[in-house]
Scaffold this motif. Structure first.
Motif, PDB file in Angstrom:
ATOM      1  N   LYS A   3     -54.716  34.258  79.714  1.00  9.12           N
ATOM      2  CA  LYS A   3     -54.489  33.252  80.711  1.00  9.12           C
ATOM      3  C   LYS A   3     -55.522  32.983  81.466  1.00  9.12           C
ATOM      4  O   LYS A   3     -55.858  31.786  81.867  1.00  9.12           O
ATOM      5  N   ARG A   7     -57.753  29.378  81.873  1.00  3.87           N
ATOM      6  CA  ARG A   7     -58.008  28.761  83.272  1.00  3.87           C
ATOM      7  C   ARG A   7     -59.164  28.696  83.580  1.00  3.87           C
ATOM      8  O   ARG A   7     -59.629  27.721  84.388  1.00  3.87           O
ATOM      9  N   GLU A  42     -58.896  34.612  93.600  1.00  2.00           N
ATOM     10  CA  GLU A  42     -57.860  34.494  94.167  1.00  2.00           C
ATOM     11  C   GLU A  42     -57.298  33.206  93.731  1.00  2.00           C
ATOM     12  O   GLU A  42     -55.751  32.974  93.277  1.00  2.00           O
ATOM     13  N   SER A  43     -58.021  31.970  93.562  1.00  2.00           N
ATOM     14  CA  SER A  43     -57.533  30.848  93.101  1.00  2.00           C
ATOM     15  C   SER A  43     -57.241  30.858  91.686  1.00  2.00           C
ATOM     16  O   SER A  43     -56.389  30.413  91.248  1.00  2.00           O
ATOM     17  N   ALA A  46     -53.973  32.911  91.195  1.00  2.00           N
ATOM     18  CA  ALA A  46     -52.854  32.452  91.985  1.00  2.00           C
ATOM     19  C   ALA A  46     -51.638  31.999  91.269  1.00  2.00           C
ATOM     20  O   ALA A  46     -50.392  32.447  91.786  1.00  2.00           O
ATOM     21  N   ASP A  47     -51.860  31.203  90.192  1.00  2.48           N
ATOM     22  CA  ASP A  47     -50.467  30.777  89.350  1.00  2.48           C
ATOM     23  C   ASP A  47     -50.202  31.482  88.504  1.00  2.48           C
ATOM     24  O   ASP A  47     -49.376  30.973  87.504  1.00  2.48           O
ATOM     25  N   ILE A  48     -50.673  32.772  88.246  1.00  3.36           N
ATOM     26  CA  ILE A  48     -50.368  33.596  87.008  1.00  3.36           C
ATOM     27  C   ILE A  48     -49.253  34.555  87.477  1.00  3.36           C
ATOM     28  O   ILE A  48     -49.590  35.539  88.359  1.00  3.36           O
ATOM     29  N   SER A  49     -47.989  34.197  86.757  1.00  2.00           N
ATOM     30  CA  SER A  49     -46.910  35.230  87.537  1.00  2.00           C
ATOM     31  C   SER A  49     -47.110  36.478  86.997  1.00  2.00           C
ATOM     32  O   SER A  49     -47.799  36.887  85.860  1.00  2.00           O
ATOM     33  N   THR A  52     -51.301  40.525  90.756  1.00  2.00           N
ATOM     34  CA  THR A  52     -51.521  40.794  91.838  1.00  2.00           C
ATOM     35  C   THR A  52     -53.088  41.371  92.037  1.00  2.00           C
ATOM     36  O   THR A  52     -53.431  42.113  91.250  1.00  2.00           O
TER      37      THR A  52
END
Length: 217
Positions: A3, A7, A42-43, A46-49, A52
């Motif tokens: 992932k 990205r 962080e960006s 951010a949208d990877i479920s 953390t």
């Protein structure tokens, strides 16, 4: 890792340096991410479920064209997870790196039967497997964590030495046969050939001292 690779448009490589299983498919993972352009962790994540970020640090390099970051994350890995496949077959993962959408895995298996089981499972779950090489060795090798070795190596070299090594590597100086000459490298860096030769020898000596210790006079 896949992932992140999808990205990060300018991804150069993503290496799994270390990982610890927590529970319910959750792992603590240490990654070294190299990119041909600056990026914000962080960006990026951010949208990877299920991910953390715990730690993020830039690893200094002499090149302005490459950014390398060491990242520690808590991640929920869905099946199949490449590390999980390796460990399930009782093999030792020595290196796992994702580059150009392809996983390269170096692992130590107890015997040929264990290796064949691993190869078969990777083929069945991931759809493709290519064997690059096999070596019989009594020593299993170090499990993962090569990222810390990178940091140690980089800390032992000056910026000038790093620049020479990176330029030489990227231009195929260490390939067999060589794809460039010291004269061409010196022109690329804007330094005298004698300076380039000195920095190359000094950098190589410093790296060898990390392995063998200082040479006895």
């Amino acid at each position: 890792m896949s992932k992140i690779d999808r990205r990060l448009r300018d991804a150069r490589s993503i290496e799994l340096d270390n990982a610890f299983y927590v529970e319910d498919g959750t792992w603590i993972e240490s990654l070294t991410i190299a990119s041909n352009a600056p990026f914000d962790v962080e960006s990026l994540l951010a949208d990877i479920s299920g991910v953390t970020v715990f730690y993020d640090e830039e690893i200094p390099t002499a090149s302005t064209d490459v950014q390398i970051r060491r990242v520690t994350i808590l991640a929920n890995e869905s099946y199949p997870f490449i590390l999980g496949l390796v460990l399930r077959q009782e093999t030792i993962p020595n290196r796992i790196v994702l580059q150009d959408g392809v996983f390269e895995v170096v692992a130590t298996a107890q015997d040929w039967d264990h290796f064949r089981e691993l190869a078969d499972e990777i083929q069945e779950t991931l759809g493709e497997f290519e064997l690059r090489s096999v070596t019989q060795d009594e020593a299993p090798g170090e499990p993962l964590d090569s990222g810390r070795l990178k940091e140690v190596l980089i800390s032992k070299l000056t910026d000038d030495q790093l620049a020479v090594l990176e330029t030489a590597f990227n231009h195929g100086y260490f390939h067999i046969p060589r794809e460039t000459s010291e004269t061409e490298l010196a022109e690329e860096l804007g330094i005298a050939q004698s300076t380039l030769s000195e920095r190359l020898r000094t950098a190589e000596r410093n790296l060898l001292e990390l392995i063998y210790g200082p040479r006895q006079e």
